[in-house]
Design a protein around this motif. Structure first.
Motif, mmCIF file in Angstrom:
data_model
loop_
_atom_site.group_PDB
_atom_site.id
_atom_site.type_symbol
_atom_site.label_atom_id
_atom_site.label_comp_id
_atom_site.label_asym_id
_atom_site.label_seq_id
_atom_site.Cartn_x
_atom_site.Cartn_y
_atom_site.Cartn_z
ATOM 1 N N LEU A 141 0.842 -1.202 0.000
ATOM 2 C CA LEU A 141 0.000 0.000 0.000
ATOM 3 C C LEU A 141 0.878 1.253 0.000
ATOM 4 N N ARG A 179 0.846 5.344 0.667
ATOM 5 C CA ARG A 179 0.004 6.301 1.391
ATOM 6 C C ARG A 179 0.651 7.688 1.343
ATOM 7 N N ARG A 239 -6.034 9.200 -0.936
ATOM 8 C CA ARG A 239 -4.739 9.436 -0.265
ATOM 9 C C ARG A 239 -3.971 8.137 -0.059
ATOM 10 N N CYS A 240 -4.400 7.061 -0.732
ATOM 11 C CA CYS A 240 -3.621 5.819 -0.706
ATOM 12 C C CYS A 240 -3.956 5.044 -1.977
#
Ligand code: SIN
Ligand code: CO
Length: 375
Positions: free
Chosen positions: A303, A305, A343-344
């Protein structure tokens, strides 16, 4: 965010209803907008932030001689004793320094990111406040701890008392009064007069917005276009081999006027230049923000971020991040827009980005603009 879903934060209204009925129009009082829980931060944590050089803070106190305003940073000893009534410490940009504050601000992203400014948190001793005033921007006043009495009014006469270090209305006429407990929230549109007085030691959060002024925006964008123009047209120098002997030496030649017009037209010729300048300007981080470059390099497959200080926005043709613009199209554009909105970005989405877009993620990770698995 589902903008049609009713939210306790907005007293049961959906963001769509709130924007239609209240935003920039009329106040909204919400009881228990936030469920009771651990407070966002303690007074001691706020005082510690106010001691940092990269945090903007102000101390307002009411003294026998009148209002006093001082600018931070403040060491703990520079603050008045907690038992002394009538003082307020205001700390800007708490969301840039504290994860829980950053997360709270995300709940207000039903307004575009370019309008959302920051979370200011104030501490007030009993009786403290900043006096009756109005703000030029929308604000959500969120009671975080203790009790505060707000008096508000649609004030026509916005004249200010003269000779004070703060902007205080000279003839405040309150129309409504509310006592806010921890968890309660009051939304006020721009220029709505208000006066909040702490009934007990209290912490208040202000979710603030920004709105550009036409003149300032024009100056900023024209400056950026001018910088680009100097780069683009090289340094073409005016030439006038056909200039006749000047009978009127004081007169500006029409040929030079045409040269000037042409130079300005060239600077504005690219139809996307203005959009690009706007995106760069809107995502420019405040001067006090420093990103810490990553110690290790980016490894694909996890992920990604955005750092909480990163500003990322987009328009139809570009992606903007922290003052930089990139052209984007197709799948890359869609995924970069998703990164800006959420935002990710998931590991699987990252792997389908083009090699160029992945190189950008690596570059942004190295700059500390986003966080990702490293090797
Ligand atoms: C405060 O938190 O004391 C002031 C907030 C405001 O009135 O805008
Ligand atoms: Co205010």
């Amino acid at each position: 965010m589902n903008v049609f879903q009713s939210l306790p934060l907005l007293g049961g209204l959906s963001p769509a209803q709130f924007m239609q009925r209240h935003w920039q129009k009329k106040p909204l009082l919400v009881r228990q907008a936030l469920a009771a829980g651990r407070p966002l931060l303690s007074p001691a944590e706020l005082f510690a932030l106010a001691g940092q050089d990269d945090v903007q803070s102000r101390l307002v106190s009411q003294q026998p001689g009148g209002w006093r305003l001082r600018q931070g940073p403040f060491s703990r000893r520079a603050l008045p004793p907690l038992k002394r009534p009538g003082w307020t410490l205001l700390v800007q940009g708490v969301d840039r320094h504290q994860q829980a504050a950053h997360e709270l601000l995300q709940a207000f992203r039903f307004a575009p990111d370019c309008r959302l400014d920051d979370l200011m948190v104030s501490y007030a001793s009993e009786g403290g406040g900043v006096g009756p005033h109005f703000d030029s921007y929308d604000v959500f006043l969120l009671q975080l701890q203790g009790q505060r009495r707000w008096r508000i009014g649609r004030q026509k006469d916005l004249s200010l008392q003269e000779g004070l270090p703060l902007k205080i209305l000279s003839a405040f006429v309150p129309e409504q009064e509310f006592v806010l407990d921890a968890g309660d929230m009051l939304y006020l549109p721009p220029r709505y007069a208000h006066d909040g007085v702490a009934l007990s030691e209290c912490l208040t959060g202000s979710i603030g917005f920004r709105a550009p002024r036409a003149g300032e925006l024009a100056r900023e964008l024209l400056q950026r276009l001018a910088d680009d123009a100097a780069d683009l047209s090289g340094d073409a120098i005016y030439r006038d081999p056909a200039q006749a002997a000047a009978g009127n030496p004081g007169e500006i030649p029409a040929q030079l006027q045409a040269f000037a017009k042409d130079a300005v037209h060239r600077a504005l010729a690219d139809p996307m230049a203005l959009d690009r300048a706007l995106g760069e300007h809107l995502t420019e981080p405040p001067a006090s923000v420093w990103f810490s470059p990553a110690r290790r390099s980016y490894k694909l497959g996890g992920l990604v971020r955005l750092d909480r200080c990163t500003k990322m926005m987009f328009d139809r043709k570009h992606v903007f991040i922290n003052g930089e613009a990139y052209r984007a199209s197709g799948r890359d554009a869609r995924l970069m827009q998703q990164l800006a909105n959420d935002r990710c970005l998931s590991a699987s989405d990252c792997t389908v980005l083009s090699p160029d877009a992945q190189a950008l993620l690596r570059h942004w990770q190295a700059s500390g603009w986003l966080h990702a698995p490293s090797q």
